[in-house]
Design a protein around this motif. Structure first.
Motif, PDB file in Angstrom:
ATOM      1  N   LEU A  24       0.850  -1.195   0.000  1.00 20.03           N
ATOM      2  CA  LEU A  24       0.000   0.000   0.000  1.00 20.03           C
ATOM      3  C   LEU A  24       0.884   1.242   0.000  1.00 20.03           C
ATOM      4  N   HIS A  25       0.347   2.342  -0.500  1.00 20.24           N
ATOM      5  CA  HIS A  25       1.043   3.616  -0.262  1.00 20.24           C
ATOM      6  C   HIS A  25       0.107   4.485   0.566  1.00 20.24           C
ATOM      7  N   LYS A  26       0.657   5.555   1.157  1.00 15.20           N
ATOM      8  CA  LYS A  26      -0.239   6.367   1.992  1.00 15.20           C
ATOM      9  C   LYS A  26      -1.165   7.221   1.118  1.00 15.20           C
ATOM     10  N   ASP A  27      -2.267   7.666   1.713  1.00 19.80           N
ATOM     11  CA  ASP A  27      -3.187   8.549   0.994  1.00 19.80           C
ATOM     12  C   ASP A  27      -2.596   9.954   1.051  1.00 19.80           C
ATOM     13  N   ASN A  28      -2.114  10.411  -0.078  1.00 22.52           N
ATOM     14  CA  ASN A  28      -1.365  11.672  -0.068  1.00 22.52           C
ATOM     15  C   ASN A  28      -2.236  12.915   0.054  1.00 22.52           C
ATOM     16  N   PHE A  29      -3.523  12.755  -0.169  1.00 21.00           N
ATOM     17  CA  PHE A  29      -4.417  13.910   0.040  1.00 21.00           C
ATOM     18  C   PHE A  29      -4.575  14.175   1.540  1.00 21.00           C
ATOM     19  N   TRP A  30      -4.935  13.141   2.273  1.00 21.34           N
ATOM     20  CA  TRP A  30      -5.156  13.337   3.710  1.00 21.34           C
ATOM     21  C   TRP A  30      -3.843  13.646   4.421  1.00 21.34           C
ATOM     22  N   HIS A  31      -2.773  13.054   3.917  1.00 20.64           N
ATOM     23  CA  HIS A  31      -1.449  13.382   4.462  1.00 20.64           C
ATOM     24  C   HIS A  31      -1.166  14.876   4.268  1.00 20.64           C
ATOM     25  N   THR A  32      -1.457  15.383   3.058  1.00 20.21           N
ATOM     26  CA  THR A  32      -1.214  16.801   2.767  1.00 20.21           C
ATOM     27  C   THR A  32      -1.980  17.690   3.748  1.00 20.21           C
ATOM     28  N   LEU A  33      -3.225  17.334   4.010  1.00 17.58           N
ATOM     29  CA  LEU A  33      -4.011  18.168   4.938  1.00 17.58           C
ATOM     30  C   LEU A  33      -3.386  18.164   6.339  1.00 17.58           C
ATOM     31  N   GLU A  34      -2.854  17.021   6.731  1.00 17.58           N
ATOM     32  CA  GLU A  34      -2.190  16.987   8.050  1.00 17.58           C
ATOM     33  C   GLU A  34      -0.958  17.890   8.056  1.00 17.58           C
ATOM     34  N   VAL A  35      -0.232  17.873   6.940  1.00 16.01           N
ATOM     35  CA  VAL A  35       0.986  18.696   6.861  1.00 16.01           C
ATOM     36  C   VAL A  35       0.602  20.183   6.940  1.00 16.01           C
ATOM     37  N   VAL A  36      -0.487  20.541   6.264  1.00 15.01           N
ATOM     38  CA  VAL A  36      -0.924  21.946   6.291  1.00 15.01           C
ATOM     39  C   VAL A  36      -1.325  22.335   7.730  1.00 15.01           C
ATOM     40  N   ASP A  37      -2.032  21.463   8.404  1.00 17.27           N
ATOM     41  CA  ASP A  37      -2.400  21.762   9.800  1.00 17.27           C
ATOM     42  C   ASP A  37      -1.154  21.868  10.682  1.00 17.27           C
ATOM     43  N   ASN A  38      -0.204  20.974  10.442  1.00 17.97           N
ATOM     44  CA  ASN A  38       1.037  21.031  11.236  1.00 17.97           C
ATOM     45  C   ASN A  38       1.757  22.353  11.028  1.00 17.97           C
ATOM     46  N   ILE A  39       1.869  22.749   9.766  1.00 21.17           N
ATOM     47  CA  ILE A  39       2.660  23.964   9.494  1.00 21.17           C
ATOM     48  C   ILE A  39       1.922  25.198  10.013  1.00 21.17           C
ATOM     49  N   ALA A  40       0.591  25.112  10.061  1.00 20.71           N
ATOM     50  CA  ALA A  40      -0.189  26.245  10.584  1.00 20.71           C
ATOM     51  C   ALA A  40       0.127  26.473  12.073  1.00 20.71           C
ATOM     52  N   GLN A  41       0.668  25.452  12.734  1.00 16.70           N
ATOM     53  CA  GLN A  41       1.058  25.602  14.145  1.00 16.70           C
ATOM     54  C   GLN A  41       2.379  26.347  14.278  1.00 16.70           C
ATOM     55  N   THR A  42       3.181  26.323  13.205  1.00 16.85           N
ATOM     56  CA  THR A  42       4.541  26.845  13.378  1.00 16.85           C
ATOM     57  C   THR A  42       4.863  28.081  12.540  1.00 16.85           C
ATOM     58  N   THR A  43       4.002  28.412  11.572  1.00 18.46           N
ATOM     59  CA  THR A  43       4.300  29.626  10.798  1.00 18.46           C
ATOM     60  C   THR A  43       3.021  30.330  10.345  1.00 18.46           C
ATOM     61  N   ASP A  44       3.122  31.655  10.278  1.00 17.15           N
ATOM     62  CA  ASP A  44       2.025  32.461   9.736  1.00 17.15           C
ATOM     63  C   ASP A  44       2.340  32.923   8.321  1.00 17.15           C
ATOM     64  N   ASP A  45       3.395  32.357   7.749  1.00 18.27           N
ATOM     65  CA  ASP A  45       3.776  32.755   6.398  1.00 18.27           C
ATOM     66  C   ASP A  45       2.838  32.068   5.399  1.00 18.27           C
ATOM     67  N   LEU A  46       2.004  32.898   4.764  1.00 22.46           N
ATOM     68  CA  LEU A  46       1.008  32.365   3.824  1.00 22.46           C
ATOM     69  C   LEU A  46       1.645  31.486   2.763  1.00 22.46           C
ATOM     70  N   TRP A  47       2.811  31.881   2.255  1.00 22.43           N
ATOM     71  CA  TRP A  47       3.397  31.165   1.116  1.00 22.43           C
ATOM     72  C   TRP A  47       4.037  29.860   1.554  1.00 22.43           C
ATOM     73  N   LEU A  48       4.499  29.829   2.783  1.00 13.29           N
ATOM     74  CA  LEU A  48       5.012  28.557   3.296  1.00 13.29           C
ATOM     75  C   LEU A  48       3.843  27.584   3.497  1.00 13.29           C
ATOM     76  N   ARG A  49       2.687  28.123   3.878  1.00 11.07           N
ATOM     77  CA  ARG A  49       1.492  27.284   4.002  1.00 11.07           C
ATOM     78  C   ARG A  49       1.066  26.774   2.614  1.00 11.07           C
ATOM     79  N   TRP A  50       1.196  27.633   1.599  1.00 10.47           N
ATOM     80  CA  TRP A  50       0.920  27.171   0.230  1.00 10.47           C
ATOM     81  C   TRP A  50       1.873  26.038  -0.146  1.00 10.47           C
TER      82      TRP A  50
END
Ligand code: CTP
Length: 485
Positions: A268-294
């Protein structure tokens, strides 16, 4: 008569929020409204955010039953320095700035929309008509600035209750509200994400049914809402809603393509959509830089087109970073986003998104020097992205990956202190190479410069002038050059 008494009784039961109107401009607007004998209310975002005890940007929207433009002029007359009134004739609105706040005035209106346009036909109306044409019950709350009932809340759709129950609901049938102005589908999701509210079931269903109407909305406005979703503490809430309502494939088909898990030969490989959403939530904890969130949102978009399976290696996504960075360009272009250094930054982050991960298993000085050299001023951002990319649910692995990155960061500090790679300037210039060997601009100069840079990154020589000069002489000799003096 009966109707009128009923209305009066209802009015007297309405709550009063005088404290909401403490800013001195409310008294001025009240006075202007009295002079012109215009019923006037503050409405929309300011009222909503006041009631939610939420900070609101410094703008107040006023609606007058009559001419908003005349009211604006009168307000300006009463203010010190008579601030300039900007009139938007097409919209029948007027705006002025005073004491650090922006005041917007509109005449109460009734709107009706045609099928293929966002431009409504407009007639004058009552406050109630105006509240009807608004997007959500929580945005239709109005506070009177009239002397007789200063601070009274006019809430015909139980917006206050919806605020308490955390519900996004439209004043009218949601099919009408969304079809009138399809941008509101995105606004519903944006407010749900910002406020952590639920969208009423009927409304969600209407968004699903009207999703395709998004096509009449300009890309700029769509992107504006996406920016706002990305800047919330938990952007995944919004992206999940975009997916569930069918809006996501219309805006980001390349993100939708990441969803799903395939299995082949038990792998199996991981579901990269749901993984991406987790990464976005994680980064939202550590930066307010809009482009880094992009960058977090797009870091894996190359994985769908590069996905392969082979018996030996299982699932692979070779070159997804490179493919992904090319896709960033296309996506920015399609969404009419800025094609400037912000886009280049996102491309760079996507392109380099696996570099620190590869490095974490074996932290050599030269690999760290190369990473600092290639990422340049964005090396910190890249590390932030990689740390956010750790989404394993296995606590041991989670700890291990974080420790690895900690080691990379420590090594980066150590190497940078010693070698000063971050803003690398060649210690021997092209001119010096030309003068030394009596060369005019030619290929050899580039060759020598490159060899010096490589030797520094590899650690063969330190990043210092004397060592680099000696190396230049040696390299020159190797390729058959002679110093002229
Ligand atoms: N509005 C609307 N439909 C839209 C946009 C705005 O009905 N598509 C109404 C809402 O009543 C809203 C008001 O206009 O409250 C002001 O809009 P805007 O300034 O865009 O939003 P705010 O509600 O002030 O919220 P924010 O500033 O967070 O966007």
């Amino acid at each position: 008569m009966v109707k009128c008494r009923l209305y009066e009784r209802k009015m007297s039961q309405l709550p009063i929020f005088k404290n909401a109107l403490q800013h001195p401009v409310f008294k001025v607007v009240s006075e202007a409204a009295k002079t012109l004998q215009l019923e006037t209310y503050v409405i929309g975002g300011y009222v909503r955010d006041y009631l939610l005890k939420r900070e609101h940007k410094k703008d107040f929207d006023f609606v007058a039953v009559g001419s908003g433009i005349e009211l604006a002029r009168e307000v300006s007359n009463l203010l010190p320095g008579k601030p300039k009134v900007t009139i938007f004739k097409n919209y029948g609105t007027a705006m002025l700035k005073t004491q650090g706040v922006e005041l917007e005035f509109v005449g109460a209106r009734k709107e009706s929309y045609q099928e293929h346009s966002r431009k409504p036909s407009v007639e004058n109306g009552t406050l109630h008509d105006d509240q009807n044409r608004r997007d959500f019950t929580i945005n239709a709350l109005a506070l009177s600035v009239n002397e007789a009932n200063f601070g009274q809340l006019l809430d015909p759709f139980n917006g206050l209750k919806d605020l308490e129950n955390k519900i996004i609901r439209t004043p009218l049938d949601p099919n009408i509200t969304y079809s009138d102005d399809p941008l509101r589908m995105l606004r519903a999701i944006r407010f749900a994400t910002q406020l952590e509210f639920n969208i009423e079931k009927k409304s969600l269903q209407a968004i699903k049914e009207n999703a395709s109407r998004l096509e009449i909305i300009s890309k700029e406005r769509i992107v504006d809402e996406i920016h706002k979703i990305l800047m919330t503490p938990k952007p995944s809430l919004g992206f999940k809603l975009l997916r569930d309502t069918g809006l996501l494939p219309l805006i980001f088909p390349e993100l939708m393509a990441l969803e799903g898990i395939e299995e082949k030969e038990g792998q199996l490989h991981k579901d990269n959509f749901w993984h991406t959403l987790e990464v976005v939530d994680n980064i939202a904890q550590t930066t307010d830089d809009l482009w880094l969130r992009w960058a977090a949102l797009l870091h894996d978009i190359g994985k769908a087109p590069t996905k392969r399976f082979d018996k030996k290696n299982g699932w692979t996504f070779h070159g997804h970073e490179f493919v992904g960075s090319k896709m960033v360009y296309k996506l920015f272009k399609r969404l009419r986003m800025p094609m400037n250094d912000k886009m280049k930054f996102v491309q760079k982050m996507v392109l380099m998104s696996s570099r620190p991960i590869v490095l974490a298993t074996e932290v050599t000085d030269s690999a760290v020097r190369r990473l600092i050299f290639d990422a340049g001023e964005h090396v910190e951002d890249l590390m932030t992205l990689c740390e956010a990319d750790i989404t394993t649910k296995n606590p041991k692995r989670f700890q291990k990956y974080h420790n690895n990155f900690k080691r990379v960061r420590e090594k980066m500090v150590e190497v940078e202190e010693r070698d000063h790679i971050r803003n690398f300037q060649p210690p021997v210039s092209g001119e010096e190479i030309m003068e030394t060997f009596g060369l005019s601009p030619s290929r050899e100069i580039g060759l020598i410069k490159d060899a010096i840079k490589e030797a520094i990154l590899e650690g063969a020589i330190p990043n210092e002038y004397d060592a680099a000069r000696k190396f230049m002489m040696q390299k020159g000799k190797e390729i058959g050059l002679k110093p002229i003096a």
